[in-house]
Design a protein around this motif. Structure first.
Motif, short mmCIF file in Angstrom:
data_model
loop_
_atom_site.label_atom_id
_atom_site.label_comp_id
_atom_site.label_asym_id
_atom_site.label_seq_id
_atom_site.Cartn_x
_atom_site.Cartn_y
_atom_site.Cartn_z
N THR A 80 55.52 43.23 36.76
CA THR A 80 54.25 42.55 37.52
C THR A 80 54.62 41.18 37.70
O THR A 80 53.92 40.66 38.46
N SER A 81 55.12 40.13 36.77
CA SER A 81 55.20 38.91 36.93
C SER A 81 56.04 38.64 37.99
O SER A 81 55.98 37.54 38.76
N ASN A 83 56.51 40.76 40.76
CA ASN A 83 55.64 41.07 42.02
C ASN A 83 56.76 41.87 42.79
O ASN A 83 56.89 42.10 44.07
N ASN A 276 41.22 37.00 40.10
CA ASN A 276 41.20 38.62 39.88
C ASN A 276 41.81 39.10 38.40
O ASN A 276 41.82 39.75 37.65
N ASP A 277 43.16 38.27 38.09
CA ASP A 277 43.99 38.60 37.22
C ASP A 277 43.74 38.02 35.89
O ASP A 277 44.60 38.49 34.95
N HIS A 280 42.71 40.82 33.41
CA HIS A 280 43.97 41.75 33.16
C HIS A 280 45.04 40.87 32.15
O HIS A 280 45.38 41.47 31.23
N ASP A 281 45.31 39.58 32.61
CA ASP A 281 46.36 38.80 31.53
C ASP A 281 45.62 38.58 30.10
O ASP A 281 46.42 38.54 29.04
#
Length: 346
Positions: A80-81, A83, A276-277, A280-281
């Motif tokens: 995820t980090s 991408n 937006n993240d 989640h984070d």
């Protein structure tokens, strides 16, 4: 004439040779039995060597227990980090098995295993040099053979000991010992990676909060200043058709006191606007803050051939010794018989 006599003298008389051996059979058989008896006694006195072999392969997912799920969780965070979901990854089972094989074949693992084993302690004499020789011999008694795809061979390890049961039990103990070293190394790496990801994500969340709060405070101040100007000039309704988001700060007061007041109160009620993240984070960070739950009991390998008590002894090979030394004794006996026969003829 002389050459004919020499030719006759140099010829081998087979009949006479067989006659001599037959009449010296007591010496031949007797010395053969003596040599065979000595070899038999030697086979009981000399140190015996029994070896057993184990063949291993990479473990299944179910054998890795909680380690697999936590390692998969961390790999998901890395993907995820970065991408980039297409990053090539070695399967977790292969990484785990590679660590196990490295421990299984290492010199330090073999040395540490013998140093803590009762088998070595029982053979210590107190002499540092003699004990070092014994330890070196024991280390060499564990032989690892790597996988060879061309020959269709899997990884195998062989251990040699003085009794069949010792060979079996010690090999099982050594494989478990190497497994525990591999598990400890893998857990340490997992915990270190976990800690790094936790620290990195915590800083990322803090940066997101600082940026959102900075924007929030700036917007509050902007509306408050515009509201103050609108109150001072008594503007009670909007005096511009330009959307509020497109108005410069110097003309924001033109929206009028009611609208500015409503926007100010709405902004206070909603608070900072995060990316937006952010949610989640925060959720991932909450999971990381719980800490890694280490599993110290999983197996980093599986057996393709389980160690068993060996059936045949490696050394000494008693039947081979009896045949070989019996044959040597028979040859010596034949020599004695021929020598004695020749003396009688003289």
């Amino acid at each position: 004439m002389k050459s004919e006599i020499q030719s006759v003298d140099n010829e081998l008389d087979i009949r006479s040779l067989c006659y001599s051996l037959w009449y010296g059979k007591i010496w031949i058989v007797g010395i053969a039995i003596i040599f065979a008896a000595i070899a038999l006694g030697y086979s009981y006195v000399v140190k015996q060597e029994w070896s057993t072999t184990a063949i291993t392969d990479k473990p299944t997912v179910s054998m890795l227990g909680g380690y697999y799920s936590q390692e998969q969780f961390l790999r998901g965070l890395i993907r995820t980090s970065s991408n980039n979901a297409a990053v090539a990854e070695t399967p977790i089972t292969e990484d785990v098995y590679s660590e196990f094989i490295m421990q299984l074949s290492s010199y330090d693992a073999r040395r540490d295993f013998w140093l803590q084993s009762d088998y070595y302690k029982q053979r210590q004499s107190g002499d540092v040099r003699a004990d070092a020789v014994v330890l070196d011999e024991l280390i060499n008694n564990i032989v690892f053979t790597p996988k060879d795809d061309k020959k269709g061979m899997n990884d195998s390890v062989k251990l040699t000991a003085e009794t069949p049961s010792d060979a079996n039990q010690l090999l099982r103990q050594y494989i478990n010992f190497a497994n525990q070293r591999a598990v400890a190394s893998l857990n340490a790496e997992l915990q270190g990676t976990w800690s790094v990801r936790q620290t990195s994500l915590s800083r990322q969340v803090q940066r997101q909060e600082k940026m959102a709060n900075a924007v929030y405070q700036r917007e509050l101040k902007r509306l408050q200043q515009a509201l103050t100007i609108a109150q001072q000039q008594g503007i009670t309704r909007s005096q511009t058709d330009v959307p509020a988001d497109q108005l410069p700060n110097s003309e924001l007061f033109l929206l009028g006191k009611p609208m500015l007041q409503a926007r100010y109160e709405a902004l206070q009620a909603n608070g900072p606007d995060f990316e937006n993240d952010y949610d989640h984070d925060r959720a991932v960070l909450s999971s990381l803050n719980d800490g890694a739950k280490l599993d110290n009991q999983f197996k980093a390998y599986r057996y393709l051939r389980t160690p068993e008590d060996p059936i045949t002894r490696d050394k000494p090979r008693r039947l081979f010794l009896l045949i070989m030394w019996g044959g040597v004794g028979a040859l010596v006996g034949a020599g004695v018989a021929l020598t004695r026969r020749r003396k009688k003829e003289i």
